[in-house]
Design a protein around this motif. Structure first.
Motif, PDB file in Angstrom:
ATOM      1  N   TYR A 256     -23.193 -24.851  12.904  1.00 18.46           N
ATOM      2  CA  TYR A 256     -22.369 -24.294  11.233  1.00 18.46           C
ATOM      3  C   TYR A 256     -22.089 -22.911  12.420  1.00 18.46           C
ATOM      4  O   TYR A 256     -21.230 -22.189  12.187  1.00 18.46           O
ATOM      5  CB  TYR A 256     -22.659 -24.112  10.185  1.00 18.46           C
TER       6      TYR A 256
ATOM      7  N   PRO B  90     -23.547 -32.744   8.165  1.00 15.40           N
ATOM      8  CA  PRO B  90     -22.508 -31.631   7.679  1.00 15.40           C
ATOM      9  C   PRO B  90     -22.679 -30.074   8.151  1.00 15.40           C
ATOM     10  O   PRO B  90     -21.414 -29.872   8.662  1.00 15.40           O
ATOM     11  CB  PRO B  90     -22.550 -31.581   5.881  1.00 15.40           C
ATOM     12  N   ARG B  91     -24.005 -29.654   8.252  1.00 19.71           N
ATOM     13  CA  ARG B  91     -23.909 -27.875   9.079  1.00 19.71           C
ATOM     14  C   ARG B  91     -24.072 -27.953  10.294  1.00 19.71           C
ATOM     15  O   ARG B  91     -24.821 -27.105  10.694  1.00 19.71           O
ATOM     16  CB  ARG B  91     -24.628 -27.623   7.683  1.00 19.71           C
TER      17      ARG B  91
ATOM     18  N   TYR C  58     -14.909 -25.598  10.013  1.00 21.24           N
ATOM     19  CA  TYR C  58     -15.518 -26.637   8.768  1.00 21.24           C
ATOM     20  C   TYR C  58     -16.822 -27.093   8.779  1.00 21.24           C
ATOM     21  O   TYR C  58     -17.668 -27.012  10.106  1.00 21.24           O
ATOM     22  CB  TYR C  58     -14.099 -27.205   9.298  1.00 21.24           C
ATOM     23  N   GLU C  59     -17.297 -27.339   8.190  1.00 20.70           N
ATOM     24  CA  GLU C  59     -18.700 -28.728   7.968  1.00 20.70           C
ATOM     25  C   GLU C  59     -17.556 -29.799   8.329  1.00 20.70           C
ATOM     26  O   GLU C  59     -16.955 -30.749   8.219  1.00 20.70           O
ATOM     27  CB  GLU C  59     -18.871 -28.555   6.428  1.00 20.70           C
ATOM     28  N   ASN C  60     -18.398 -30.773   8.431  1.00 21.33           N
ATOM     29  CA  ASN C  60     -18.216 -31.880   9.225  1.00 21.33           C
ATOM     30  C   ASN C  60     -18.433 -32.980   8.052  1.00 21.33           C
ATOM     31  O   ASN C  60     -19.351 -32.985   6.979  1.00 21.33           O
ATOM     32  CB  ASN C  60     -19.444 -32.568  10.196  1.00 21.33           C
ATOM     33  N   GLU C  61     -17.271 -34.154   8.196  1.00 17.09           N
ATOM     34  CA  GLU C  61     -17.328 -34.654   7.047  1.00 17.09           C
ATOM     35  C   GLU C  61     -18.113 -35.990   6.781  1.00 17.09           C
ATOM     36  O   GLU C  61     -19.101 -36.520   8.535  1.00 17.09           O
ATOM     37  CB  GLU C  61     -16.454 -35.214   7.058  1.00 17.09           C
ATOM     38  N   SER C  62     -19.396 -36.343   6.287  1.00 22.81           N
ATOM     39  CA  SER C  62     -19.917 -37.567   5.814  1.00 22.81           C
ATOM     40  C   SER C  62     -19.312 -38.444   5.187  1.00 22.81           C
ATOM     41  O   SER C  62     -18.777 -38.645   4.325  1.00 22.81           O
ATOM     42  CB  SER C  62     -21.496 -36.734   4.701  1.00 22.81           C
ATOM     43  N   ARG C  63     -19.559 -39.120   5.933  1.00 22.68           N
ATOM     44  CA  ARG C  63     -18.878 -41.318   5.499  1.00 22.68           C
ATOM     45  C   ARG C  63     -19.290 -42.028   5.911  1.00 22.68           C
ATOM     46  O   ARG C  63     -20.537 -42.244   6.627  1.00 22.68           O
ATOM     47  CB  ARG C  63     -17.488 -40.924   6.519  1.00 22.68           C
ATOM     48  N   GLU C  64     -19.497 -43.244   4.644  1.00 21.81           N
ATOM     49  CA  GLU C  64     -20.102 -44.052   5.060  1.00 21.81           C
ATOM     50  C   GLU C  64     -18.947 -45.183   5.709  1.00 21.81           C
ATOM     51  O   GLU C  64     -18.403 -45.684   5.133  1.00 21.81           O
ATOM     52  CB  GLU C  64     -20.665 -44.508   4.058  1.00 21.81           C
TER      53      GLU C  64
END
Length: 289
Positions: free
Chosen positions: A204, A200-201, A215-221
């Protein structure tokens, strides 16, 4: 060990006795470049005249990584790959495969920094493995082949990997295009796929210089057909860059290089120092039986 296959007919490529070239049973031949790699990228597999990262981006990434700034990332990669290969060597499916080295494929190997570290780390930790790498960019593959002679490299596309079905015990993809169907085709049942994605960071403070609204990166499964998720490990560390060239090289090796407004570039070019966090998630998947 023979591994790469002919991109025209799929036949296994073997070293010719005469000259530095590989050939399949059908007679299709491919010269091995002086740098030590083979070009298996057909014209109809290219999306541009010279696909892959530009020479400028490849040089920037090579020069930045050689500073050792991403050493914690490389160390974690080696640990995770070694753990998976050790699991395979100790598992019941290794019965009848005694004496054969494990096969590890680096999909989108770039200039070979991480591939080279793996080639040093694995034998030093008692793991018998052959490593193969490919990238769609010939400039990157040329650097990789010169860097690490112990690894076999090819120029090739991840959308049409020149190797047989179930040929790899493990596959690594670090920020390169993920092609689930092809990856599932080439990794044997019980084998593994190891991916790396930005946390996410990640970088940054760099984004704060480049964009008005960072923006922070999206964390997805994410699930991939043919694989099951079995692990996520995060590695994060501080970067303190005190040379302008290192800051610019870091910028040039990221996707932000292509989508940053002129104002953001100017702000970055004026910096003499940069302190930011590097943060990555390693995702481990295993090929379903």
């Amino acid at each position: 060990m023979d591994f790469f296959t002919c991109p025209k007919c799929g036949g296994l490529l073997r070293q010719r006795e005469e000259g530095a070239s590989l050939a399949c049973p059908a007679g299709h031949a491919y010269d091995v470049a002086a740098a030590g790699y083979v070009n298996l990228l057909l014209a109809n597999q290219k999306h541009s005249k010279d696909p892959g990262d530009s020479p400028e981006m490849v040089r920037a990434r090579r020069d930045f990584l050689e500073t050792g700034a991403y050493a914690p990332f490389s160390e974690k990669l080696c640990e995770l790959a070694a753990g998976e290969l050790r699991r395979l060597s100790e598992g019941p499916r290794q019965a009848g495969r005694t004496g054969r080295p494990a096969v590890l494929l680096d999909a989108g190997c770039g200039e070979g920094y991480y591939t080279g570290h793996l080639a040093e780390y694995l034998p030093a930790h008692g793991i018998d493995a052959r490593i193969f790498g490919f990238d769609i960019g010939k400039t990157a593959v040329r650097y990789a082949a010169k860097r690490c002679r112990a690894v076999s490299f090819a120029a090739a596309s991840a959308f049409s990997i020149p190797c047989a079905e179930r040929a790899a015990d493990g596959l690594i993809d670090l920020f390169a295009p993920i092609v689930p169907a092809e990856f599932a085709r080439v990794v044997r049942p019980g084998g593994f796929m190891l991916l790396a994605v930005p946390g996410p960071r990640h970088l940054y403070a760099l984004k704060q210089q480049l964009y008005e609204r960072p923006y922070e990166n999206e964390s997805r499964e994410i699930d991939y057909p043919g694989f099951r998720r079995c692990g996520r490990e995060r590695v994060s560390f501080s970067l303190r860059l005190s040379r302008k060239q290192d800051i610019l090289n870091l910028f040039r090796m990221t996707p932000y290089y292509w989508k940053t407004p002129a104002g953001g570039r100017r702000r970055l070019e004026e910096l003499d120092t940069l302190a930011t966090e590097a943060c990555f998630d390693f995702l481990t998947f295993r090929r379903e039986e």
